[in-house]
Design a protein around this motif. Structure first.
Motif, PDB file in Angstrom:
ATOM      1  N   ASP A   1      -3.246   8.852  15.151  1.00 35.31           N
ATOM      2  CA  ASP A   1      -4.038   9.061  14.014  1.00 35.31           C
ATOM      3  C   ASP A   1      -4.832   7.852  13.350  1.00 35.31           C
ATOM      4  N   THR A   2      -5.512   8.258  12.347  1.00 37.17           N
ATOM      5  CA  THR A   2      -6.500   7.078  11.469  1.00 37.17           C
ATOM      6  C   THR A   2      -6.328   7.098  10.426  1.00 37.17           C
ATOM      7  N   PHE A   3      -5.975   5.953   9.641  1.00 41.55           N
ATOM      8  CA  PHE A   3      -5.851   5.541   8.287  1.00 41.55           C
ATOM      9  C   PHE A   3      -6.893   4.652   7.904  1.00 41.55           C
ATOM     10  N   LEU A   4      -6.913   4.873   6.605  1.00 47.31           N
ATOM     11  CA  LEU A   4      -7.868   3.653   5.896  1.00 47.31           C
ATOM     12  C   LEU A   4      -7.370   3.047   4.668  1.00 47.31           C
ATOM     13  N   LEU A   5      -7.444   1.890   4.305  1.00 47.70           N
ATOM     14  CA  LEU A   5      -6.964   1.171   3.232  1.00 47.70           C
ATOM     15  C   LEU A   5      -8.162   0.420   2.546  1.00 47.70           C
ATOM     16  N   ASP A   6      -8.207   0.814   1.210  1.00 54.11           N
ATOM     17  CA  ASP A   6      -9.382   0.230   0.639  1.00 54.11           C
ATOM     18  C   ASP A   6      -8.684  -1.122  -0.283  1.00 54.11           C
ATOM     19  N   ILE A   7      -8.904  -2.501   0.376  1.00 60.10           N
ATOM     20  CA  ILE A   7      -8.004  -3.486  -0.430  1.00 60.10           C
ATOM     21  C   ILE A   7      -8.646  -3.928  -1.639  1.00 60.10           C
TER      22      ILE A   7
ATOM     23  N   GLY B   1       0.901  -1.137   0.265  1.00 56.61           N
ATOM     24  CA  GLY B   1      -0.153   0.070  -0.143  1.00 56.61           C
ATOM     25  C   GLY B   1       0.781   1.309  -0.039  1.00 56.61           C
ATOM     26  N   LEU B   2       0.577   2.108  -0.714  1.00 62.55           N
ATOM     27  CA  LEU B   2       1.524   3.334  -0.655  1.00 62.55           C
ATOM     28  C   LEU B   2       1.091   4.253   0.221  1.00 62.55           C
ATOM     29  N   ALA B   3       2.364   5.022   0.646  1.00 63.71           N
ATOM     30  CA  ALA B   3       2.072   5.744   1.810  1.00 63.71           C
ATOM     31  C   ALA B   3       1.606   5.253   3.060  1.00 63.71           C
ATOM     32  N   PRO B   4       2.186   3.895   3.291  1.00 62.44           N
ATOM     33  CA  PRO B   4       1.644   3.473   4.878  1.00 62.44           C
ATOM     34  C   PRO B   4       1.754   4.396   6.132  1.00 62.44           C
TER      35      PRO B   4
ATOM     36  N   VAL C   1      -4.214   2.279  -1.709  1.00 62.47           N
ATOM     37  CA  VAL C   1      -3.354   3.238  -1.147  1.00 62.47           C
ATOM     38  C   VAL C   1      -3.862   3.441   0.194  1.00 62.47           C
ATOM     39  N   TRP C   2      -3.114   3.826   1.303  1.00 63.20           N
ATOM     40  CA  TRP C   2      -3.379   4.225   2.598  1.00 63.20           C
ATOM     41  C   TRP C   2      -3.880   5.713   2.496  1.00 63.20           C
ATOM     42  N   ARG C   3      -5.052   6.032   3.150  1.00 64.47           N
ATOM     43  CA  ARG C   3      -5.509   7.433   3.245  1.00 64.47           C
ATOM     44  C   ARG C   3      -5.699   7.961   4.566  1.00 64.47           C
ATOM     45  N   GLU C   4      -4.995   9.237   5.068  1.00 64.71           N
ATOM     46  CA  GLU C   4      -5.058   9.182   6.566  1.00 64.71           C
ATOM     47  C   GLU C   4      -6.481  10.051   6.503  1.00 64.71           C
TER      48      GLU C   4
ATOM     49  N   SER D   1      -7.914  -1.664  15.278  1.00 65.22           N
ATOM     50  CA  SER D   1      -8.594  -1.739  13.722  1.00 65.22           C
ATOM     51  C   SER D   1      -9.807  -2.242  13.865  1.00 65.22           C
ATOM     52  N   CYS D   2     -10.629  -1.792  12.645  1.00 66.09           N
ATOM     53  CA  CYS D   2     -11.866  -2.422  12.221  1.00 66.09           C
ATOM     54  C   CYS D   2     -12.206  -2.412  10.685  1.00 66.09           C
ATOM     55  N   THR D   3     -13.193  -2.795  10.248  1.00 65.54           N
ATOM     56  CA  THR D   3     -13.366  -2.961   8.839  1.00 65.54           C
ATOM     57  C   THR D   3     -14.894  -2.123   8.562  1.00 65.54           C
ATOM     58  N   LEU D   4     -14.831  -1.586   7.401  1.00 62.55           N
ATOM     59  CA  LEU D   4     -15.829  -0.877   6.777  1.00 62.55           C
ATOM     60  C   LEU D   4     -16.566  -1.684   5.734  1.00 62.55           C
ATOM     61  N   ASP D   5     -17.750  -1.690   5.586  1.00 63.39           N
ATOM     62  CA  ASP D   5     -18.304  -2.180   4.350  1.00 63.39           C
ATOM     63  C   ASP D   5     -17.840  -3.638   3.860  1.00 63.39           C
ATOM     64  N   GLY D   6     -16.898  -4.329   4.769  1.00 60.43           N
ATOM     65  CA  GLY D   6     -16.510  -5.647   4.471  1.00 60.43           C
ATOM     66  C   GLY D   6     -15.252  -5.568   3.400  1.00 60.43           C
ATOM     67  N   THR D   7     -14.902  -4.135   3.197  1.00 61.56           N
ATOM     68  CA  THR D   7     -13.794  -3.988   2.233  1.00 61.56           C
ATOM     69  C   THR D   7     -12.671  -3.152   2.599  1.00 61.56           C
ATOM     70  N   GLN D   8     -12.899  -2.292   3.621  1.00 60.06           N
ATOM     71  CA  GLN D   8     -11.857  -1.358   3.897  1.00 60.06           C
ATOM     72  C   GLN D   8     -11.408  -1.679   5.272  1.00 60.06           C
ATOM     73  N   LEU D   9     -10.115  -1.144   5.417  1.00 57.83           N
ATOM     74  CA  LEU D   9      -9.380  -1.521   6.544  1.00 57.83           C
ATOM     75  C   LEU D   9      -9.153  -0.172   7.560  1.00 57.83           C
TER      76      LEU D   9
END
Lengths: 609, 149
Positions: free
Chosen positions: A425-431, A390-393, A437-440, A402-410
């Protein structure tokens, strides 16, 4: 047409039409065959009666979409297809004249007119036109009600042909002329005053009104009278209610619970609302997790518990994977052979995404803290871990949440970074993205940085953060604070749960749980959160279960009394939720040795055998 | 409004008195369609949808009889948006209400047997979580026990 086809034709609904008892009325049979009815409104004050509204029945019956016909006069239906310029010769011109006369005289018209759909196919339009009078006795609108029935006409070739078509109209048209009046009759509930709601059909009541209520409201409704009592026994209604109240992701998970179908949605809704069936149980399973370890992470995939990594003897980071299938008749721990395992670690998070994927993030490895992401598809024929670059970890860390959103996002947040710094901080990754790409998540303010806290998802994309070891000036103290964030907002922001910004006023009412870290947080269907376990300051009992409903107007802590023997210990990182209703606590009875042959389970529904 | 020929008034024999003004329902439906009918331009979407929301909110401020007749009309005439709006309104009226409040609100007679009525009450009585005031509602026969950690 939403007819309850089992009911009597002199049905329960429509009392305001077709009242003049004229010789021709609509046969119920042709209703049911004809499908939807068309409803058109025209502006009588504008020249040539332009259409200002058509319903979907009109669109379906004629094949013309609303956009194509608004502003036009209805007579285009007498032309065969959208390109014909003139009325088709088979259309009865005397009827058309009669329409004209009725409109001029300001009276109703009723008749069967040959019309054409957009594709040129003919139909009989059982038409009723009604002028609507405004304040000064001037007609402001005309409404048209159409029932579409078969036309038995021989039209010859499609438009474009100039050949004469033999007119075999008249006796070829189907018309059933039996007489029916549609009257409004009460549904057997005789009361002295008007009772409107019971005049509605079962279908409208269930699908349009009750399906949008919460399970508790349905319980209230079901005790009102016999008819509603019967209606609320319907399991399909309960399924709709559960789906609307809890979301489709939760309902999908609940469907996989063995025995859920036998229990029925009605019972499931009741048990998950009243929590009357909540109980602690002990399970004994076979197999072994060896070499022994602590600080591993556990996660549920369907009805299987998966365990990865951990800290072995001599603080050795481990990287093996074990699975326990609770659906099996004799569940036992199995080491699964996977290729390319990630580097060993402890203090990491393990989450389930996309149904059967396991996602590992962060933790403390042999060479220090990590911020890599590895994924394993448990259902693949030859499961293999693969790294997601993942870019920009986020910063490498351990004991984050951690938790998951919509079954697809970490989503990951907080934790402990190098040299012991606490993060916030809080980061989100859509796998699911091709190149994740990691998104803060940019926020104006964050709660004090912490580790060992929990993130619980409720109400779609809302997250509730509780507890942890939090920074408090130069100190680090166990916390019992509650914060929420709504990631569906354009600019998400952390809030105190009560919404107040005043110091001290941010805590929910009721008796808060003693401050703790590495506790267990479980989200119930409907959005309530259960908290128990963890490392608790002082002599407080960590086995008590605390309940919080963040969706309440005034969120209040409550204590849940659950029969059965709870485990001595329950840690967040080694507890997971199976099937939405079973919280499995691993290693709960021992402090030093992690024996995994005895599990403790907090079950919420009595669906299990 | 003069739509005399639309009025149906025929319930004297089974004891239900139907208001004599149901002809007005059709005019309300027409007004609704008039407002919602024209296709909107994309550029006006936001202000128009706010305007429609206000209109809808006011539209359903009618007495119960009118509301239910609107539901019947919208259902029969297959006007989905009006059906959704009116049904949502009725649903909102029910939210959070007790059984007795619902009966009173909609004028429904209780024809349940005591056993049938008891079933619904069980939902209420079995809330296991204690309230902050210290009232605790214990369930059934099971004693719970815990160890101090």
């Amino acid at each position: 047409m939403e007819w309850d086809s089992d009911s009597e034709p002199s049905g329960d609904e429509e009392g305001f039409l077709l009242s003049d008892g004229g010789p021709i009325s609509f046969n119920i049979g042709s209703f049911l065959q004809a499908g939807p009815c068309g409803f058109v409104v025209t502006d009588a004050l504008e020249p040539d009666q332009p259409i200002i509204y058509v319903n979907t029945g009109f669109e379906l019956g004629t094949g013309y979409r609303a956009e194509e016909v608004l502003g036009r006069n209805c007579r285009f239906l007498q032309c065969r297809g959208p390109f014909a310029q003139r009325r088709h010769p088979l259309v009865d011109s005397s009827l058309v004249s009669e329409i004209r006369k009725c409109l001029d005289d300001g009276v109703e018209f009723q008749g069967d007119l040959l019309n054409f759909r957009k594709d040129g196919s003919p139909f009989m339009n059982k038409l009723r036109l009604v002028p609507i009078y405004g304040d000064d006795d001037i007609i402001t609108h005309v409404i048209g009600i159409q029932f579409f029935t078969e036309a038995n006409v021989d039209l010859g070739p499609l438009p474009g042909s100039l050949a004469k078509e033999s007119a075999r109209a008249g006796d070829r048209f189907q018309s059933d002329l039996s007489f029916h009046r549609l009257v409004s009759v009460g549904q057997g509930n005789i009361c002295r005053e008007y009772c409107g709601i019971l005049q509605l059909s079962d279908e409208v009541l269930c699908q349009k009104i009750f399906s949008r209520l919460t399970p508790r409201d349905i319980a209230s409704v079901g005790s009102v009278c016999k008819r509603l009592y019967q209606l609320t026994k319907n399991d399909h209604l309960w399924r709709m209610v559960c789906q609307n109240a809890w979301g489709s992701e939760t309902t999908r998970v609940l469907e996989t619970v063995p025995g859920a179908k036998r229990l029925g949605w009605g019972w499931l809704a009741r048990e998950l609302t009243t929590l009357e069936a909540a109980a602690w149980r002990k399970l004994t399973v076979g197999g072994a997790v060896e070499p022994s370890r602590c600080n591993f992470s556990a996660c549920a995939v369907g009805n299987r518990v998966v365990l990865f990594g951990g800290e072995g003897v001599n603080m050795q980071p481990m990287n093996d994977t074990f699975v326990l299938d609770l659906n099996a008749s004799k569940p036992e721990w199995r080491h699964i052979k996977v290729s390319s395992p990630p580097p060993g670690r402890w203090g990491h998070t393990l989450s389930c995404l996309n149904g059967s994927w396991l996602v590992v993030f962060g933790g403390c490895g042999r060479q220090g803290l990590l911020n890599d992401v590895f994924i394993l598809d448990l259902d693949a024929p030859h499961p293999a871990w693969r790294e997601i670059s993942g870019l920009a970890p986020p910063l490498p860390r351990s004991w984050h949440s951690s938790c998951t959103l919509d079954g697809t996002q970490l989503v990951v947040s907080g934790g402990c970074a190098d040299s012991g710094v606490l993060l916030s901080d809080t980061f989100l990754l859509d796998i699911m993205m091709e190149k994740p790409v990691w998104r803060e998540i940019p926020v104006k303010w964050t709660p004090p940085s912490r580790l060992g806290h929990t993130l619980s998802v409720y109400g779609g994309r809302k997250i509730l953060m509780f507890g942890g070891l939090a920074k408090s000036g130069p100190l680090r103290l166990r916390s019992s604070d509650v914060f929420t964030i709504d990631l569906s907002e354009e600019e998400p922001c952390w809030r105190c749960i009560t919404g107040s910004g005043m110091p001290g006023a941010g805590n929910p009412a009721g008796i808060a749980p003693p401050p703790r870290l590495d506790h267990v947080a479980v989200t119930l269907p409907g959005g309530r959160i259960l908290i128990f376990g963890g490392s608790v300051a002082g002599l407080h009992s960590a086995s008590q279960i605390h309940l919080l409903d963040p969706t309440e107007e005034k969120p209040t802590w409550r204590i849940l009394n659950v029969p059965g023997r709870p485990p001595r210990f329950a840690w967040g990182h080694s507890t997971c939720v199976v099937g939405g209703t079973r919280t499995i606590v691993l290693g709960g009875n021992t402090g030093e040795e992690w024996m995994l042959s005895e599990l403790h389970e907090l079950s919420l529904a009595s669906s299990i055998v | 409004m003069v739509i005399k020929h639309m009025i149906e008034d025929d319930c004297a024999d089974n004891g239900i008195r139907v208001p004599n003004v149901r002809g007005e329902i059709l005019s309300l439906v027409v007004a609704y369609c008039n407002k919602h009918g024209p296709v909107q331009n994309d550029s006006e979407d936001n202000s128009r949808s706010d305007e429609l929301k206000t209109y809808d909110a006011d539209f359903v401020k009618v007495d119960q009889a009118t509301l239910f007749h609107l539901i019947l009309a919208a259902n029969f005439l297959n006007i989905k948006s009006l059906l959704d709006l009116t049904c949502q309104t009725v649903g909102d009226m029910m939210k959070g209400k007790t059984t007795e409040e619902i009966r009173k609100m909609f004028n429904i007679k209780n024809d349940l047997t005591p056993e049938e009525e008891e079933e619904g009450l069980i939902w209420k009585n079995l809330v296991v979580a204690s309230t902050p005031e210290g009232e605790e509602e214990f369930r059934g026969e099971n004693q719970w026990s815990y160890e101090i950690w």
